[in-house]
Scaffold this active site. Structure first.
Site, PDB file in Angstrom:
ATOM      1  N   ARG A  53     -13.073  -7.990   4.956  1.00 50.93           N
ATOM      2  CA  ARG A  53     -12.126  -8.404   4.100  1.00 50.93           C
ATOM      3  C   ARG A  53     -11.662  -7.470   3.244  1.00 50.93           C
ATOM      4  NH1 ARG A  53     -14.540 -12.816   0.823  1.00 50.93           N
ATOM      5  NH2 ARG A  53     -14.873 -11.262  -0.969  1.00 50.93           N
ATOM      6  N   ASP A 178       9.653   0.063  -5.236  1.00 48.08           N
ATOM      7  CA  ASP A 178       9.956  -0.513  -4.479  1.00 48.08           C
ATOM      8  C   ASP A 178      10.864   0.446  -3.436  1.00 48.08           C
ATOM      9  OD1 ASP A 178      10.798  -1.438  -2.073  1.00 48.08           O
ATOM     10  OD2 ASP A 178      10.569  -3.873  -2.828  1.00 48.08           O
TER      11      ASP A 178
END
Length: 380
Positions: A53, A178
């Site tokens: 995971r 971003d």
């Protein structure tokens, strides 16, 4: 074997850092689907991994390559760009103040507003291209995190990353950028002072419209980074092994794809800049663009493959022109090998800040003559 660090980013990307898969010396990387790993007899883990995971070997090469291209300490893969952004924002202290741009990815903007309404954070917005106004907002608010998106989707204003980071540093404000649109090919925000870089890796990093993924890169290991990493592990926001493999494959052609798209976008912007059928061309590569000087300073080798046309005649004319396009595909997303068009105000719906006459263009790697001809006939 790993490629020498002295090699250019183009070479590092093309060769995936030069990693060779053992024991057969594969040139193409392997896919690692294992979900769990064997313990030794004494209970230890000889392979150094417990559970996939948050410890999957499927991520290793792509994360190492992205960290190298961005000049960062470490990268993390996520199953979407939104998952990457939310992991970082949720790593902030409860009630932390966030300063975000007015023009930004609409889903993230709406999520910030929702989080603020619930009291998880306090969000304020600034004008993307107003450096003086941003500095004043930082002075007044002293936020925990400054979020930057430049060039801003879908109107392509430019934010001065270095100036914003210098202003933020006075108050210990973290800066996240971003960088989905410029990618490390054109801009390296960490070198300009940012603490984190976020990518919707679905877009240019993958570049083939066949993976939804996200990524974070940090400049250095900090408690905030460790909490973001823990958010991925405990929240289960992990990428599948085949998707990680496809993402790595896409990243190996990142540099020629982005450069081709940038060159074509500039040619399209020039072709329609003075066309009477177009009210305005929004592209920072044009000297007439208000953010051109800042973009030229912080974007090396091109201005990106995204631009917008504001169609003369308003919303109806813009929608009709999009409907007549034959080479450009009418679809959501950006940054792939095929060229896409969207009437963003319709897609974003009520509350959209996007002008209703705007068509967002994501320029691919087709022959630019075909793209210009397609736009020409569509404009009527």
């Amino acid at each position: 074997m790993t490629a020498p660090k002295s090699l250019s980013p183009d070479t590092l990307a093309a060769q995936g850092l030069g990693w060779i898969t053992q024991p057969h010396h594969d040139i193409a990387p392997a896919i690692h689907p294992a979900s769990t790993f064997e313990r030794a007899g004494d209970g230890s883990y000889p392979g150094g991994r417990v559970y996939s995971r948050d410890q999957s070997p499927a991520y290793d090469q792509a994360e190492a390559l992205l960290a190298a291209l961005e000049g960062g300490h470490q990268a993390l893969l996520f199953p979407s760009g939104m998952a990457a952004a939310t992991a970082l924002l949720q790593a902030l202290e409860p009630g932390a103040r966030v300063l975000a741009p007015r023009a930004m990815y609409w889903a993230l903007r709406n999520w910030l507003i929702e989080l603020s309404a619930r009291g998880h954070i306090a969000v304020e917005f600034y004008d993307n291209a107003d450096t003086a106004g941003l500095t004043m907002a930082l002075d007044a608010l002293r936020p925990r995190l400054l979020w930057i998106e430049t060039p801003a989707n879908p109107t392509w204003e430019v934010t001065d990353i270095a100036a914003a980071c210098a202003a933020a540093r006075r108050y210990g404000t973290l800066v996240a950028v971003d960088s989905t649109v410029p990618t490390p090919v054109l801009t390296r925000p960490l070198a300009l002072g940012a603490d984190f870089v976020m990518h919707s890796a679905t877009k240019y990093l993958n570049g083939h419209s066949d993976v939804v993924a996200g990524a974070l890169v940090c400049r250095e290991d900090t408690p905030t980074w460790q909490r973001a990493r823990q958010n991925r592990a405990l929240g289960g926001a992990v990428l599948g092994p085949f998707e990680a493999w496809l993402l790595l494959r896409g990243m190996r052609t990142l540099y020629p794809r982005v450069r081709q798209a940038s060159a074509s976008a500039l040619a399209i912007a020039r072709a329609f800049e003075r066309d009477p059928r177009v009210a305005a061309v929004l592209y920072p590569g044009l000297p007439s663009h208000p953010g051109h000087a800042v973009a030229a300073a912080q974007m090396q080798g091109g201005f990106g493959g995204m631009l917008a046309l504001r169609v003369a005649g308003g919303e109806g004319a813009a929608i009709a022109a999009a409907g007549r396009l034959q080479v450009f595909k009418r679809a959501t997303s950006l940054g792939s090998v095929e060229s896409l068009v969207e009437h963003r105000a319709s897609v974003e719906g009520p509350g959209s800040l996007c002008p209703p006459d705007l068509l967002r263009l994501s320029v691919g790697i087709e022959a630019v003559e075909d793209l210009i001809a397609d736009l020409d006939q569509a404009l009527g």
